[in-house]
Scaffold this motif. Structure first.
Motif, mmCIF file in Angstrom:
data_model
loop_
_atom_site.group_PDB
_atom_site.id
_atom_site.type_symbol
_atom_site.label_atom_id
_atom_site.label_comp_id
_atom_site.label_asym_id
_atom_site.label_seq_id
_atom_site.Cartn_x
_atom_site.Cartn_y
_atom_site.Cartn_z
ATOM 1 N N ALA A 108 0.837 -1.199 0.000
ATOM 2 C CA ALA A 108 0.000 0.000 0.000
ATOM 3 C C ALA A 108 0.872 1.250 0.000
ATOM 4 O O ALA A 108 1.968 1.270 0.565
ATOM 5 C CB ALA A 108 -0.922 -0.008 1.215
ATOM 6 N N LEU A 109 0.380 2.295 -0.648
ATOM 7 C CA LEU A 109 1.092 3.568 -0.658
ATOM 8 C C LEU A 109 0.963 4.260 0.693
ATOM 9 O O LEU A 109 -0.005 4.038 1.433
ATOM 10 C CB LEU A 109 0.522 4.469 -1.749
ATOM 11 N N PRO A 110 1.899 5.133 1.037
ATOM 12 C CA PRO A 110 1.781 5.889 2.285
ATOM 13 C C PRO A 110 0.526 6.755 2.295
ATOM 14 O O PRO A 110 0.004 7.146 1.246
ATOM 15 C CB PRO A 110 3.041 6.762 2.290
ATOM 16 N N ALA A 111 0.035 7.062 3.482
ATOM 17 C CA ALA A 111 -1.150 7.906 3.601
ATOM 18 C C ALA A 111 -0.816 9.338 3.202
ATOM 19 O O ALA A 111 0.326 9.783 3.304
ATOM 20 C CB ALA A 111 -1.672 7.859 5.031
ATOM 21 N N GLY A 112 -1.835 10.060 2.770
ATOM 22 C CA GLY A 112 -1.671 11.464 2.429
ATOM 23 C C GLY A 112 -1.425 11.680 0.956
ATOM 24 O O GLY A 112 -0.780 10.871 0.289
ATOM 25 N N ASP A 113 -1.959 12.791 0.434
ATOM 26 C CA ASP A 113 -1.764 13.178 -0.957
ATOM 27 C C ASP A 113 -1.204 14.597 -1.020
ATOM 28 O O ASP A 113 -1.564 15.438 -0.184
ATOM 29 C CB ASP A 113 -3.104 13.137 -1.710
ATOM 30 N N PRO A 114 -0.328 14.887 -1.979
ATOM 31 C CA PRO A 114 0.212 13.930 -2.949
ATOM 32 C C PRO A 114 1.305 13.070 -2.328
ATOM 33 O O PRO A 114 1.978 13.484 -1.387
ATOM 34 C CB PRO A 114 0.776 14.845 -4.039
ATOM 35 N N VAL A 115 1.482 11.889 -2.884
ATOM 36 C CA VAL A 115 2.539 10.998 -2.430
ATOM 37 C C VAL A 115 3.688 11.063 -3.438
ATOM 38 O O VAL A 115 3.467 10.994 -4.648
ATOM 39 C CB VAL A 115 2.017 9.550 -2.266
ATOM 40 N N ASP A 116 4.893 11.265 -2.929
ATOM 41 C CA ASP A 116 6.065 11.335 -3.800
ATOM 42 C C ASP A 116 6.489 9.929 -4.210
ATOM 43 O O ASP A 116 6.730 9.066 -3.364
ATOM 44 C CB ASP A 116 7.225 12.035 -3.088
ATOM 45 N N LEU A 117 6.601 9.722 -5.520
ATOM 46 C CA LEU A 117 7.041 8.447 -6.066
ATOM 47 C C LEU A 117 8.141 8.680 -7.089
ATOM 48 O O LEU A 117 8.175 9.722 -7.760
ATOM 49 C CB LEU A 117 5.885 7.713 -6.752
ATOM 50 N N SER A 118 9.032 7.716 -7.204
ATOM 51 C CA SER A 118 9.968 7.744 -8.320
ATOM 52 C C SER A 118 9.204 7.401 -9.590
ATOM 53 O O SER A 118 8.124 6.780 -9.552
ATOM 54 C CB SER A 118 11.106 6.752 -8.093
ATOM 55 N N SER A 124 -1.927 -5.459 -9.811
ATOM 56 C CA SER A 124 -3.308 -5.952 -9.912
ATOM 57 C C SER A 124 -4.196 -5.371 -8.813
ATOM 58 O O SER A 124 -5.418 -5.404 -8.923
ATOM 59 C CB SER A 124 -3.330 -7.471 -9.842
ATOM 60 N N GLY A 125 -3.591 -4.819 -7.777
ATOM 61 C CA GLY A 125 -4.371 -4.205 -6.699
ATOM 62 C C GLY A 125 -4.747 -2.767 -6.968
ATOM 63 O O GLY A 125 -5.473 -2.151 -6.178
ATOM 64 N N HIS A 126 -4.263 -2.196 -8.070
ATOM 65 C CA HIS A 126 -4.584 -0.819 -8.473
ATOM 66 C C HIS A 126 -4.351 0.164 -7.324
ATOM 67 O O HIS A 126 -5.218 0.987 -7.009
ATOM 68 C CB HIS A 126 -6.038 -0.728 -8.963
ATOM 69 N N SER A 127 -3.183 0.089 -6.737
ATOM 70 C CA SER A 127 -2.885 0.957 -5.587
ATOM 71 C C SER A 127 -2.818 2.429 -5.958
ATOM 72 O O SER A 127 -2.914 3.294 -5.084
ATOM 73 C CB SER A 127 -1.549 0.531 -4.948
ATOM 74 N N LEU A 128 -2.679 2.743 -7.231
ATOM 75 C CA LEU A 128 -2.620 4.141 -7.660
ATOM 76 C C LEU A 128 -4.006 4.764 -7.841
ATOM 77 O O LEU A 128 -4.117 5.993 -7.938
ATOM 78 C CB LEU A 128 -1.859 4.260 -8.987
ATOM 79 N N LYS A 129 -5.036 3.935 -7.874
ATOM 80 C CA LYS A 129 -6.384 4.436 -8.162
ATOM 81 C C LYS A 129 -6.838 5.422 -7.094
ATOM 82 O O LYS A 129 -6.786 5.158 -5.899
ATOM 83 C CB LYS A 129 -7.364 3.271 -8.243
#
Length: 249
Positions: A131-141, A153-158
Motif C-alpha cells: 500500500a502507498l503511504p497515507a496522504g496526498d500527494p505521495v512522492d514516487l519515483s 493488480s491491486g490498483h494501488s494508484l487508483k
C-alpha cells in the motif's frame, strides 16, 4: 620534459577523479553513490603515484652524466636515439581525455539516451504491491509509478494524487513525458522509465520538472498497451536538475 609524461598523466587523472568525487557530486552522473569511497581512493592513489613518478624522473635527470663532448656515438646508437622521437608527442594525446574530464565534465544522460531504448517491454508478471503511504500527494519515483501502473493488480494508484520528478522528453505525435534513467551500477547500464503527461503544455526537452497528478489507466495490465503509463496532470513546476539525476534499482 618527456620523462615527466607518465607522472603528468597520473596527476591529471587523479585530479579529475578527485574533482568529481571528493570536491563535488558530479560522480553521480556516472556511478552510484556507494562507489564514492573507491573513486576517492583511486584519485588519491593516482596522485601519489604521479608525484612519486615525477620525483623519480627528477632524480634520474639530476643523476645523468653529461656525454663527453669529444665522443662520437656510433651510427647504431644515433639511429636508436631517433627511433622513438615521435612517441612522446603522441603519448601526450592521452592527457586530453583526463584534462577534458577535469575541466569540462560531461553532463548526465538525458533525452537522447532515453530515446534510444525501445518502448516494448516483456511482461514481468502482474501482482500486488504494498500500500502507498497515507496522504496526498505521495512522492514516487518514476520507476515506482511505472511499475505500479503497469503491473499492480491491486490498483494501488487508483484515486491517489502522486508527485513525480524527472526530465522532459517528447514523442513523435506531440506527446511529452516525465522521464528518469534507472541504473544498477553506473550510467553504462541505464534503462528508461517514462510517464506520459496529459493536460499540460510541454516544456522544452531535457527541462527538469515536478509533475503532480492522478493515474490514468490504460491497456491490460502487464501488456505493451499499458506502457508507457499516463498521468492526468494538475500542476507542472520547473525545478533544478538534482545532484543525483538517476534512480537506483
Amino acid at each position: 620534459m618527456r620523462r615527466y609524461g607518465p607522472a603528468v598523466l597520473m596527476l591529471l587523472l587523479g585530479a579529475a577523479i578527485l574533482r568529481i568525487s571528493l570536491f563535488s557530486d558530479l560522480y553521480l552522473r556516472y556511478v552510484q553513490a556507494g562507489l564514492r569511497p573507491y573513486l576517492i581512493a583511486s584519485g588519491v592513489l593516482l596522485g601519489l603515484l604521479g608525484a612519486l613518478a615525477a620525483a623519480r624522473a627528477r632524480t634520474a635527470r639530476e643523476g645523468t652524466v653529461p656525454a663527453d663532448e669529444d665522443a662520437h656515438p656510433d651510427e647504431d646508437a644515433h639511429d636508436h636515439g631517433h627511433s622513438h622521437a615521435a612517441a612522446p608527442r603522441f603519448a601526450w594525446l592521452l592527457a586530453l581525455p583526463a584534462a577534458a574530464l577535469l575541466l569540462f565534465p560531461p553532463p548526465a544522460l538525458g533525452s537522447y539516451s532515453a530515446a534510444r531504448e525501445d518502448a516494448q517491454r516483456a511482461a514481468r508478471g502482474v501482482g500486488t504491491f504494498p500500500a502507498l503511504p497515507a496522504g496526498d500527494p505521495v512522492d514516487l519515483s518514476v520507476a515506482a509509478f511505472s511499475s505500479r501502473a503497469v503491473y499492480d493488480s491491486g490498483h494501488s494508484l487508483k484515486g491517489r494524487t502522486v508527485r513525480l520528478t524527472g526530465f522532459v522528453t517528447h514523442g513523435d505525435d506531440g506527446t511529452w513525458y516525465v522521464t528518469r534513467l534507472l541504473v544498477s551500477c553506473c550510467a553504462a547500464d541505464a534503462t528508461t522509465n517514462k510517464v506520459q503527461v496529459r493536460g499540460a503544455d510541454a516544456p522544452a526537452t531535457d527541462t527538469w520538472v515536478t509533475v503532480t497528478g492522478t493515474w490514468h489507466p490504460k491497456g491490460r495490465l502487464g501488456s505493451s498497451a499499458a506502457w508507457p503509463p499516463v498521468l492526468n496532470t494538475q500542476t507542472v513546476r520547473q525545478v533544478e536538475e538534482p545532484s543525483d539525476p538517476y534512480e537506483m534499482r
